[in-house]
Design a protein around this motif. Structure first.
Motif, PDB file in Angstrom:
ATOM      1  N   GLY A 157       0.796  -1.216   0.000  1.00 59.80           N
ATOM      2  CA  GLY A 157       0.000   0.000   0.000  1.00 59.80           C
ATOM      3  C   GLY A 157       0.830   1.268   0.000  1.00 59.80           C
ATOM      4  O   GLY A 157       0.289   2.361   0.165  1.00 59.80           O
ATOM      5  N   TYR A 158       2.128   1.151  -0.186  1.00 63.11           N
ATOM      6  CA  TYR A 158       3.015   2.312  -0.253  1.00 63.11           C
ATOM      7  C   TYR A 158       4.208   1.941  -1.114  1.00 63.11           C
ATOM      8  O   TYR A 158       4.527   0.760  -1.305  1.00 63.11           O
ATOM      9  N   TYR A 163       2.014   6.724  -4.099  1.00 59.91           N
ATOM     10  CA  TYR A 163       1.023   6.285  -5.090  1.00 59.91           C
ATOM     11  C   TYR A 163       0.261   7.484  -5.625  1.00 59.91           C
ATOM     12  O   TYR A 163      -0.001   8.461  -4.910  1.00 59.91           O
ATOM     13  N   ASP A 164      -0.148   7.395  -6.887  1.00 65.36           N
ATOM     14  CA  ASP A 164      -1.077   8.389  -7.425  1.00 65.36           C
ATOM     15  C   ASP A 164      -2.218   7.742  -8.197  1.00 65.36           C
ATOM     16  O   ASP A 164      -3.039   8.413  -8.811  1.00 65.36           O
ATOM     17  N   THR A 165      -2.295   6.407  -8.140  1.00 66.39           N
ATOM     18  CA  THR A 165      -3.373   5.696  -8.805  1.00 66.39           C
ATOM     19  C   THR A 165      -3.511   4.309  -8.183  1.00 66.39           C
ATOM     20  O   THR A 165      -2.656   3.882  -7.396  1.00 66.39           O
ATOM     21  N   GLU A 169     -11.069   6.754  -4.548  1.00 66.85           N
ATOM     22  CA  GLU A 169     -11.005   8.203  -4.530  1.00 66.85           C
ATOM     23  C   GLU A 169     -10.689   8.713  -3.122  1.00 66.85           C
ATOM     24  O   GLU A 169     -11.225   8.234  -2.136  1.00 66.85           O
ATOM     25  N   ASN A 170      -9.783   9.681  -3.052  1.00 64.04           N
ATOM     26  CA  ASN A 170      -9.375  10.300  -1.780  1.00 64.04           C
ATOM     27  C   ASN A 170      -8.751   9.307  -0.808  1.00 64.04           C
ATOM     28  O   ASN A 170      -8.795   9.491   0.412  1.00 64.04           O
ATOM     29  N   SER A 171      -8.164   8.247  -1.326  1.00 62.38           N
ATOM     30  CA  SER A 171      -7.546   7.238  -0.468  1.00 62.38           C
ATOM     31  C   SER A 171      -6.359   7.817   0.282  1.00 62.38           C
ATOM     32  O   SER A 171      -5.576   8.620  -0.247  1.00 62.38           O
ATOM     33  N   ALA A 172      -6.218   7.397   1.544  1.00 63.42           N
ATOM     34  CA  ALA A 172      -5.063   7.804   2.343  1.00 63.42           C
ATOM     35  C   ALA A 172      -3.761   7.263   1.759  1.00 63.42           C
ATOM     36  O   ALA A 172      -2.681   7.776   2.054  1.00 63.42           O
ATOM     37  N   HIS A 173      -3.865   6.218   0.920  1.00 57.87           N
ATOM     38  CA  HIS A 173      -2.658   5.678   0.274  1.00 57.87           C
ATOM     39  C   HIS A 173      -1.986   6.729  -0.607  1.00 57.87           C
ATOM     40  O   HIS A 173      -0.759   6.748  -0.738  1.00 57.87           O
ATOM     41  N   TYR A 174      -2.773   7.613  -1.231  1.00 57.53           N
ATOM     42  CA  TYR A 174      -2.203   8.636  -2.107  1.00 57.53           C
ATOM     43  C   TYR A 174      -1.396   9.667  -1.337  1.00 57.53           C
ATOM     44  O   TYR A 174      -0.527  10.328  -1.902  1.00 57.53           O
ATOM     45  N   GLU A 175      -1.678   9.819  -0.074  1.00 60.69           N
ATOM     46  CA  GLU A 175      -0.948  10.775   0.763  1.00 60.69           C
ATOM     47  C   GLU A 175       0.170  10.110   1.549  1.00 60.69           C
ATOM     48  O   GLU A 175       0.848  10.771   2.345  1.00 60.69           O
ATOM     49  N   GLY A 176       0.339   8.807   1.357  1.00 54.29           N
ATOM     50  CA  GLY A 176       1.384   8.099   2.094  1.00 54.29           C
ATOM     51  C   GLY A 176       1.031   7.858   3.545  1.00 54.29           C
ATOM     52  O   GLY A 176       1.917   7.615   4.372  1.00 54.29           O
ATOM     53  N   HIS A 248      -6.234  -2.884   6.623  1.00 59.79           N
ATOM     54  CA  HIS A 248      -5.862  -1.529   6.206  1.00 59.79           C
ATOM     55  C   HIS A 248      -5.785  -0.652   7.453  1.00 59.79           C
ATOM     56  O   HIS A 248      -6.683  -0.678   8.297  1.00 59.79           O
ATOM     57  N   VAL A 249      -4.732   0.136   7.548  1.00 62.00           N
ATOM     58  CA  VAL A 249      -4.618   1.078   8.662  1.00 62.00           C
ATOM     59  C   VAL A 249      -4.056   2.379   8.117  1.00 62.00           C
ATOM     60  O   VAL A 249      -3.113   2.376   7.314  1.00 62.00           O
ATOM     61  N   ASP A 250      -4.663   3.492   8.487  1.00 57.61           N
ATOM     62  CA  ASP A 250      -4.077   4.785   8.113  1.00 57.61           C
ATOM     63  C   ASP A 250      -3.979   5.680   9.333  1.00 57.61           C
ATOM     64  O   ASP A 250      -4.736   5.552  10.295  1.00 57.61           O
TER      65      ASP A 250
END
Length: 261
Positions: A157-158, A163-165, A169-176, A248-250
């Motif tokens: 997940g990182y 990640y950018d795709t 939508e608005n996934s915390a994965h995109y923000e690291g 999943h954990v953010d």
């Protein structure tokens, strides 16, 4: 001699009766809430008293945060056996049925058995810089804590650069800010292993500024801290979206600093 109005005594008695009824209703509501909390699975963490609660065969047992952290760490060590990278902490003050439930899970299911309430930390700022791993510093701290306590993890997940795709939508994965901990294939043994992890994460949520945990059709978040594990809506035919094969954990995003200049 002074005379009281004829209806004065009746109004006074009526007021006392109304207060008595309200008191009785309040007591009944509190007792009913506790009765439901002790018998509901997954457990609910009441907005008063100790932060955490474990549902056992005998009912709900409340734990303070330190007890929950030691209990979930000890359960993780027990399950990992000799491969565990840490030693089990002392749990003499924790009931045996609590430890049994955290290690083995419910007899007819894998979990959840433990919940804790936590809220967002209002003092956190947004982290815009990523570590070489592609995680924010807070998420990297969580990653390091996972590796410190669990052996042979399958993490994802990182990636470097972020990640950018590939995520919602608005996934915390995109923000690291998010990590996935995989338990594949989807079977009962891996479900139980996943709940060991999910319980450890929820007990340690304040230490790592955790915001959301999703696993096995369940979600926990700091948005609704006392509701415990809620049903997670996803495509019923998609194991990945239902988070059946991974936890999943953010971590918390934090708030933008106010520009007062």
């Amino acid at each position: 001699m002074a005379h009281r109005p004829a209806g004065h005594g009746r109004r006074w008695n009526g007021l006392l009766l109304s207060v008595a009824v309200l008191v009785v209703l309040g007591v009944v509501a509190v007792l009913a809430t506790r009765w439901v909390a002790q018998r509901t699975a997954p457990p609910i963490s009441m907005p008063w008293g100790p932060d955490c609660a474990v549902t056992t065969d005998e009912g709900q047992v409340r734990l303070d945060r330190d007890q929950a952290q030691r209990a979930t760490t000890a359960a993780a060590v027990t399950v990992q056996g000799d491969s565990a990278p840490v030693e089990a902490p002392n749990t003499d003050d924790i009931p045996d049925d609590v430890m049994t439930r955290l290690v083995e899970g419910p007899a007819d299911d894998a979990g959840p058995s433990l919940t804790c309430r936590s809220t967002d930390n209002p003092d956190l700022g947004v982290e815009n810089e990523l570590e070489p791993s592609g995680l924010t510093p807070r998420a990297q701290q969580l990653h390091d804590g996972l590796v410190e306590h669990f052996a042979d993890l399958s993490l994802g997940g990182y990636e470097p650069g972020g990640y950018d795709t590939g995520h919602g939508e608005n996934s915390a994965h995109y923000e690291g800010r998010a990590i996935d901990i995989f338990y594949r294939p989807v079977d009962e043994d891996n479900r139980r292993a996943g709940w060991i992890m999910a319980h450890w994460l929820i007990a340690h949520a304040p230490d790592y500024e955790v915001a959301v945990i999703i696993f096995d059709d369940r979600i926990w978040s700091t948005t609704f801290p006392s509701l415990g594990w809620r049903h997670y809506e996803a495509d019923p035919d998609n194991e990945i979206l239902r988070h059946l094969d991974h936890v999943h954990v953010d971590v918390q995003r934090g708030e933008e600093a106010l520009d007062v200049g």
